[in-house]
Design an enzyme around this catalytic site. Sequence first.
Site, PDB file in Angstrom:
ATOM      1  N   GLY A  50      -2.013  71.462  38.760  1.00 42.38           N
ATOM      2  CA  GLY A  50      -2.858  70.444  38.175  1.00 42.38           C
ATOM      3  C   GLY A  50      -2.621  69.102  38.840  1.00 42.38           C
ATOM      4  O   GLY A  50      -1.617  68.886  39.522  1.00 42.38           O
ATOM      5  N   CYS A  51      -3.553  68.174  38.638  1.00 41.83           N
ATOM      6  CA  CYS A  51      -3.446  66.866  39.292  1.00 41.83           C
ATOM      7  C   CYS A  51      -2.247  66.070  38.775  1.00 41.83           C
ATOM      8  O   CYS A  51      -1.466  65.521  39.572  1.00 41.83           O
ATOM      9  CB  CYS A  51      -4.738  66.089  39.111  1.00 41.83           C
ATOM     10  SG  CYS A  51      -5.357  66.015  37.413  1.00 41.83           S
ATOM     11  N   TYR A  52      -2.076  66.015  37.456  1.00 41.35           N
ATOM     12  CA  TYR A  52      -0.920  65.296  36.911  1.00 41.35           C
ATOM     13  C   TYR A  52       0.382  65.945  37.373  1.00 41.35           C
ATOM     14  O   TYR A  52       1.351  65.254  37.723  1.00 41.35           O
ATOM     15  CB  TYR A  52      -0.964  65.293  35.381  1.00 41.35           C
ATOM     16  CG  TYR A  52      -1.913  64.310  34.757  1.00 41.35           C
ATOM     17  CD1 TYR A  52      -1.816  62.941  35.024  1.00 41.35           C
ATOM     18  CD2 TYR A  52      -2.894  64.728  33.859  1.00 41.35           C
ATOM     19  CE1 TYR A  52      -2.682  62.031  34.435  1.00 41.35           C
ATOM     20  CE2 TYR A  52      -3.766  63.829  33.260  1.00 41.35           C
ATOM     21  CZ  TYR A  52      -3.657  62.483  33.553  1.00 41.35           C
ATOM     22  OH  TYR A  52      -4.517  61.578  32.956  1.00 41.35           O
ATOM     23  N   SER A  86       1.222  64.940  40.980  1.00 42.38           N
ATOM     24  CA  SER A  86       1.713  63.569  41.145  1.00 42.38           C
ATOM     25  C   SER A  86       3.121  63.387  40.592  1.00 42.38           C
ATOM     26  O   SER A  86       3.862  62.514  41.041  1.00 42.38           O
ATOM     27  CB  SER A  86       0.759  62.575  40.467  1.00 42.38           C
ATOM     28  OG  SER A  86       0.801  62.692  39.056  1.00 42.38           O
TER      29      SER A  86
END
Length: 347
Positions: free
Chosen positions: A151-153, A156
């Site tokens: 996932g994007c979160y 990061s």
Amino acid sequence: MSYQVSVAVVGATGYVGVELVRLLLFHPMVKIKYLCATQSIGSLLSSHYDHVLKDSIPVSISCFSSIDLSKVDVIFLCLPHGQSNEIVKKIHNEVKIIIDLSADFRIKDIDTYKEWYGAHCCPDLIQDFVYGLTEIYWEEIKKSRFVACPGCYATSALVPLFPLLRLRLVKSQNIIVDAKSGVSGAGRSVDQKKLFCEIHDVIKSYNISKHRHIPEIEQELCFAACQENINVQFVPNLIPVKRGMLSSIYLELEEGVSPIDIREALLVFYKDSKFIFIDEEKAITTKSVIGTNYCYIGVFPGRIPNTVIIVCNIDNLLKGASGQAVQNFNIMMSCDETTALLNIPYL
């Protein structure tokens, strides 16, 4: 790169899907055979997005059940959570490579998956998927047929955190991740909460300590630290921009470790990376990454003794989704990792 692979993109009309199609159009190894969606069957992608020229993608939207899998080498699944596993159950023996951008195969423990997402129709296949955090699992991705993109979160947070926990440079307790995402991260579906008047000039926290990327982050940190039960304080925030993500991460240092040591460790760990860089000036703004597959990390000493603050930015639709999917595809195809990912973004 003298041959082409036939590709199907399922969920092509969503933000992640259309970004993936855009990247694949520039890939010399790819022939887009099918674009699939659940609605507007027979239409062109240009009818869904004004910036897509009619002649640039002549492939019309198909229903997935109607495509000929014998003509497909690689399938990208850009579907809402809970839908990919149903497709994978049916096709895993018929397609050479599956790259899933949903959460359906990220969580390795089925009980944890059920707690956060509900029932899974093919739990026996979860272990067949490699977690597609590219720079961490490069070797595993290269040898795999199935990849579950992070996932994007999670991307990061894990890009800076994974090496630091693996190297025992920061404490695994009291990890705080405060992350801000552009609205495209919430998808393209119609929702009152995403209307202009609801999000303009507004920053909104949501799903505090309940966001579904939490178990994904905690799972990978446990793997990194070779220990169990690492918990993360995670606060996601929606900000009134289209795209981009910036995570501020607050950590306690292990005894004898300084912020300078943290920065040096990250420099060494990612010295061969084509997309991850340690650069404090570029890390503090999403301007550095919008429209790219890049990730910038900044390391800053905390005001509290024996702490460090790390800032990490990505484009949530690229390094946080479609870009990382293409990066994984490149590795699986044994072609240059940067293929189709070095186009200069718009200003």
